[in-house]
Design a protein around this motif. Sequence first.
Motif, PDB file in Angstrom:
ATOM      1  N   UNK A 173       7.765   5.773  13.383  1.00  0.00           N
ATOM      2  CA  UNK A 173       6.914   4.845  14.137  1.00  0.00           C
ATOM      3  C   UNK A 173       5.833   5.604  14.895  1.00  0.00           C
ATOM      4  N   UNK A 174       4.982   6.289  14.153  1.00  0.00           N
ATOM      5  CA  UNK A 174       3.820   6.975  14.706  1.00  0.00           C
ATOM      6  C   UNK A 174       2.608   6.620  13.844  1.00  0.00           C
ATOM      7  N   UNK A 175       1.456   6.283  14.458  1.00  0.00           N
ATOM      8  CA  UNK A 175       0.262   5.884  13.683  1.00  0.00           C
ATOM      9  C   UNK A 175      -0.445   7.105  13.090  1.00  0.00           C
ATOM     10  N   UNK A 176       0.060   7.573  11.963  1.00  0.00           N
ATOM     11  CA  UNK A 176      -0.456   8.805  11.360  1.00  0.00           C
ATOM     12  C   UNK A 176      -1.580   8.559  10.351  1.00  0.00           C
ATOM     13  N   UNK A 177      -1.862   7.298  10.054  1.00  0.00           N
ATOM     14  CA  UNK A 177      -2.858   6.998   9.018  1.00  0.00           C
ATOM     15  C   UNK A 177      -3.657   5.759   9.429  1.00  0.00           C
ATOM     16  N   UNK A 178      -4.962   5.831   9.256  1.00  0.00           N
ATOM     17  CA  UNK A 178      -5.824   4.683   9.529  1.00  0.00           C
ATOM     18  C   UNK A 178      -6.498   4.242   8.235  1.00  0.00           C
ATOM     19  N   UNK A 179      -6.208   3.009   7.846  1.00  0.00           N
ATOM     20  CA  UNK A 179      -6.844   2.411   6.684  1.00  0.00           C
ATOM     21  C   UNK A 179      -8.141   1.762   7.151  1.00  0.00           C
ATOM     22  N   UNK A 218       0.819  -1.202   0.000  1.00  0.00           N
ATOM     23  CA  UNK A 218       0.000   0.000   0.000  1.00  0.00           C
ATOM     24  C   UNK A 218       0.859   1.260   0.000  1.00  0.00           C
ATOM     25  N   UNK A 219       0.272   2.351  -0.521  1.00  0.00           N
ATOM     26  CA  UNK A 219       1.043   3.581  -0.702  1.00  0.00           C
ATOM     27  C   UNK A 219       0.555   4.735   0.161  1.00  0.00           C
ATOM     28  N   UNK A 220      -0.573   4.573   0.846  1.00  0.00           N
ATOM     29  CA  UNK A 220      -1.190   5.708   1.526  1.00  0.00           C
ATOM     30  C   UNK A 220      -0.502   6.135   2.812  1.00  0.00           C
ATOM     31  N   UNK A 221       0.356   5.313   3.395  1.00  0.00           N
ATOM     32  CA  UNK A 221       1.046   5.700   4.630  1.00  0.00           C
ATOM     33  C   UNK A 221       2.482   6.131   4.359  1.00  0.00           C
ATOM     34  N   UNK A 222       2.711   6.678   3.172  1.00  0.00           N
ATOM     35  CA  UNK A 222       4.063   7.095   2.803  1.00  0.00           C
ATOM     36  C   UNK A 222       4.021   8.267   1.828  1.00  0.00           C
ATOM     37  N   UNK A 223       5.092   9.034   1.828  1.00  0.00           N
ATOM     38  CA  UNK A 223       5.227  10.089   0.831  1.00  0.00           C
ATOM     39  C   UNK A 223       6.461   9.778  -0.017  1.00  0.00           C
ATOM     40  N   UNK A 224       6.373  10.111  -1.305  1.00  0.00           N
ATOM     41  CA  UNK A 224       7.397   9.749  -2.277  1.00  0.00           C
ATOM     42  C   UNK A 224       8.025  11.001  -2.880  1.00  0.00           C
ATOM     43  N   UNK A 225       9.322  10.979  -3.055  1.00  0.00           N
ATOM     44  CA  UNK A 225       9.941  12.005  -3.889  1.00  0.00           C
ATOM     45  C   UNK A 225       9.513  11.738  -5.325  1.00  0.00           C
ATOM     46  N   UNK A 226       9.053  12.752  -6.014  1.00  0.00           N
ATOM     47  CA  UNK A 226       8.458  12.574  -7.333  1.00  0.00           C
ATOM     48  C   UNK A 226       9.389  11.837  -8.307  1.00  0.00           C
ATOM     49  N   UNK A 227      10.689  12.077  -8.190  1.00  0.00           N
ATOM     50  CA  UNK A 227      11.614  11.501  -9.157  1.00  0.00           C
ATOM     51  C   UNK A 227      11.657   9.977  -9.122  1.00  0.00           C
ATOM     52  N   UNK A 228      11.308   9.344  -7.993  1.00  0.00           N
ATOM     53  CA  UNK A 228      11.365   7.877  -7.933  1.00  0.00           C
ATOM     54  C   UNK A 228      10.087   7.233  -8.462  1.00  0.00           C
ATOM     55  N   UNK A 229       9.058   8.026  -8.677  1.00  0.00           N
ATOM     56  CA  UNK A 229       7.786   7.456  -9.130  1.00  0.00           C
ATOM     57  C   UNK A 229       7.807   7.142 -10.620  1.00  0.00           C
TER      58      UNK A 229
END
Length: 321
Positions: A199-205, A157-168
């Motif tokens: 290690x912080x629960x910042x997103x709930x799926x 899953x991708x929703x609990x992460x941020x990506x640098x645009x260049x790697x996408x």
Amino acid sequence: MTVPALSIVLPVHNDGIYAVSTIARLASQTRGDFECVVVDDGSTDGSGNVIAGAIASDRRFRLEPLEPAAGQGAARNLGLRSTSAEWVWFVDADDEPRDDFVERMLECVQPTVDLVVCRALERRGTVATPLPLPGGRPPLSPAELVGELLRGNVRGYVWNRIFRRTVLGADPFPDLTSKQDIVAMVEIAPRCRATAVLDEPLYTYVRRGDSVTGGRANRASNALVPARRVAEADWAGRRLSTADDRALYALLGATSYAHDAARFAGAGSRESDTQARRLVTTRGLARAVRLGRHALAVKAAALWVSPRLYVRAIALAGRRS
């Protein structure tokens, strides 16, 4: 015009009611220098109008129509092309990000970090459980990230992460009815120079019965695609993974296929059964046992003996539970 620190991509298909709540959570983030593109993926229930009303007064948000409906992968790709920030976050319309997600994640950004991953929770009804987090000492190297992905500690899953645009890259999400994010992560992980872990629960799926992963749009054969991509990748030549971990990942793909085939009547096929069976090897079974993944080893061995009987057994157990 000032370039925002973060681009948020939010695909929506007939779930405008949930999306409005998610948009409200995004609008109230403690750090607000972001842009958000809401991609209306051919909704037929008026979701586009509902969302347009919800974002009308906030210039950080805009609505991008996609006609006809093309699926979550195509919607995410369109959103990516329609944004400009160096960092990108893909959000699901019916989930619950914490109000300091943007602030806390961007605090982890460093010059060589290309991916930031946080702890996430999975909620079914009122019960929320923590999802796996990458092990090791961050920031993780490309080989460490790939290893954690193959061992199942980094999920697709991708929703609990941020990506640098260049790697996408261009259009990272394939044209599949499900598992697009898992396939995308297989391609993206080796490109990440360093991965920060928070290690912080910042997103709930929020798992719902009508979601992509929980609904009948899920084709069981899609679960086999990531394992095939790993088998085709030149990770060994680049010293990004071991043969043992690649064999273990194949087991995970095979058992994921069987699980989905059991959940959704008619989702599997004889051809896919055969492909799943080929993914089960003695190397993978031995690796699972060495890592203490005995349940996985037993399931994979049973699948190898008879994929159809294994799928039927899972389905029967599900009906009785």
